[in-house]
Design a protein around this motif. Structure first.
Motif, PDB file in Angstrom:
ATOM      1  N   THR A 305      22.457  75.568 -33.308  1.00  6.98           N
ATOM      2  CA  THR A 305      23.714  75.401 -32.588  1.00  6.98           C
ATOM      3  C   THR A 305      23.521  75.847 -31.145  1.00  6.98           C
ATOM      4  OG1 THR A 305      26.089  75.896 -32.639  1.00  6.98           O
ATOM      5  CG2 THR A 305      24.594  77.711 -33.115  1.00  6.98           C
ATOM      6  N   VAL A 306      24.436  75.474 -30.284  1.00 10.69           N
ATOM      7  CA  VAL A 306      24.418  75.927 -28.892  1.00 10.69           C
ATOM      8  C   VAL A 306      25.454  77.032 -28.744  1.00 10.69           C
ATOM      9  CG1 VAL A 306      24.752  75.296 -26.480  1.00 10.69           C
ATOM     10  CG2 VAL A 306      23.663  73.674 -28.063  1.00 10.69           C
ATOM     11  N   GLN A 310      22.825  78.757 -24.779  1.00  6.65           N
ATOM     12  CA  GLN A 310      21.516  79.003 -25.371  1.00  6.65           C
ATOM     13  C   GLN A 310      21.429  78.328 -26.746  1.00  6.65           C
ATOM     14  OE1 GLN A 310      19.430  80.950 -23.250  1.00  6.65           O
ATOM     15  NE2 GLN A 310      21.267  80.588 -22.019  1.00  6.65           N
ATOM     16  N   ILE A 311      20.220  77.940 -27.151  1.00  7.87           N
ATOM     17  CA  ILE A 311      20.007  77.388 -28.483  1.00  7.87           C
ATOM     18  C   ILE A 311      19.877  78.540 -29.472  1.00  7.87           C
ATOM     19  CG2 ILE A 311      18.521  75.989 -29.951  1.00  7.87           C
ATOM     20  CD1 ILE A 311      19.993  74.416 -27.822  1.00  7.87           C
TER      21      ILE A 311
END
Length: 382
Positions: A305-306, A310-311
């Motif tokens: 997910t974001v 950030q990932i």
């Protein structure tokens, strides 16, 4: 051979098997006053932190590892993380006095401070851990010249002295029979009392009231730390009326409606910062920054997910998020547990998952990527 040396030889023999020479450092206590008849009642703040750790599903692996360490060293304090920074020294400290069972006093009500205590670190020393709980702020200090680890601790942590600052009404030292001293113009007392939050050992202590009902306490937890000159040096370095912000690389738009109950920060030693919000009913929200990936969440496409640009990886079923930022990893999650004495883990509720969704949606990082300068904790947690 005097009674003290007899007791010390017996203690050392039990630990080391064959003791023929008594370490001179153990007797270098600067003519310590005799133990008072009345030992202090103390706050068992470390045990409360250990209990909260033990009842969190997400910390089972850490709690299991901590349990082994605690069983070996008898220290129920400092968050249950392995903080070894050096191999065991050639010389180990041992308790220089008998260790009566302490009687704890109730922990002060309210929230933990979102700041740490002021300190001017003396040359040749470093602050190794800063922590706060309701009623108490703590900093541990390590002397570069100290060859020992704390009493009962075979390399479990790096500390020479513990310095505690208490809120009004959270602590009272019974100092009858202690030697008179002075700290920053305030009358002080020098004697022995149970190691606050640990209780298994009775250590040399310098205590003073810096404001009505507010105590500051410095305790030596190694032979060097117990010397009068060491206690006086660190007491003079402490700034008990100064609040120092705790810098963090994140900001929350929402957190569960829970009081802040613990902050433990040993990032200066290359470890982690943990912020805990929890209720007496067993609901806990933990936030931890790590210098490495915690791997709490399986990093699969399903969890990707974001978050705050950030990932990251969010396991909604478990209520846990892992996300990297510039300089480290952020791990956070929510858990439910039963009360004392078992603190058994309980399933998450629909409200828990809804709250975690809001946490994830509102999380951002300083400067967009978690880089410095950071925010004060009190601004980062609404």
């Amino acid at each position: 051979m005097n009674d003290l040396e007899t007791r010390l030889r017996a203690t050392l023999a039990a630990r080391a098997g064959d003791i023929t020479t008594l370490p001179a450092a153990l007797l270098d206590l600067d003519a310590a006053p005799a133990d008072p008849v009345d030992h202090d009642e103390v706050l068992d703040l470390g045990a409360a932190r250990a209990a909260r750790r033990a009842r969190s599903v997400r910390w089972l692996a850490l709690a299991a590892a901590a349990a082994v360490v605690l069983l070996a060293v008898g220290v129920a304090q400092l968050g249950g993380r392995d903080r070894r920074s050096a191999p065991p020294p050639a010389t180990q400290s041992t308790t220089p006095t008998p260790t009566p069972t302490p009687t704890p006093t109730p922990t002060a009500a309210g929230q933990a401070p979102a700041s740490t205590v002021g300190l001017v670190v003396p040359a040749g020393w470093r602050a190794t851990l800063r922590a706060s709980e309701p009623g108490r702020r703590l900093v541990t200090l390590r002397a570069a010249a100290d060859p020992d680890f704390p009493y009962g601790c075979n390399g479990c942590e790096a500390a020479t002295d513990y310095a505690s600052v208490f809120e009004a009404g959270a602590f009272h030292a019974h100092t009858d029979g202690w030697a008179a001293a002075t700290v920053a113009g305030h009358p002080a007392r020098l004697g022995r009392m149970s190691w606050i939050g640990v209780g298994k050992h009775v250590v040399r202590t310098l205590a003073w009231q810096f404001a009505p009902g507010r105590w500051a306490v410095v305790q030596g937890v190694t032979a060097l730390g117990e010397r009068t000159s060491t206690l006086e040096l660190l007491a003079a370095a402490l700034r008990p009326t100064v609040d120092v912000p705790i810098p963090v690389p994140f900001r929350f738009g929402f957190v569960p409606d829970l009081p802040l109950t613990s902050v433990t920060d040993d990032r200066s030693e290359g470890y982690s910062l943990t912020v805990t919000l929890s209720s007496a009913e067993g609901r806990t929200f933990d936030v931890t920054t790590w210098p490495h990936a915690p791997s709490t969440v399986t990093h699969t496409a399903a969890h990707r997910t974001v978050v705050g640009g950030q990932i990251g990886w969010y396991d909604r079923t478990a209520g846990v998020l892992d996300v990297p930022y510039r300089g480290g990893w952020l791990e956070l999650g929510i858990s439910e547990s039963a009360g004392a004495p078992t603190y058994d883990s309980l399933p998450l509720t629909a409200q828990d998952r809804a709250d975690m969704d809001r946490v994830v949606a509102g999380l951002t990082f300083t400067n967009g990527d978690g880089s410095a300068p950071y925010l004060p904790l009190e601004q980062a947690v609404p």
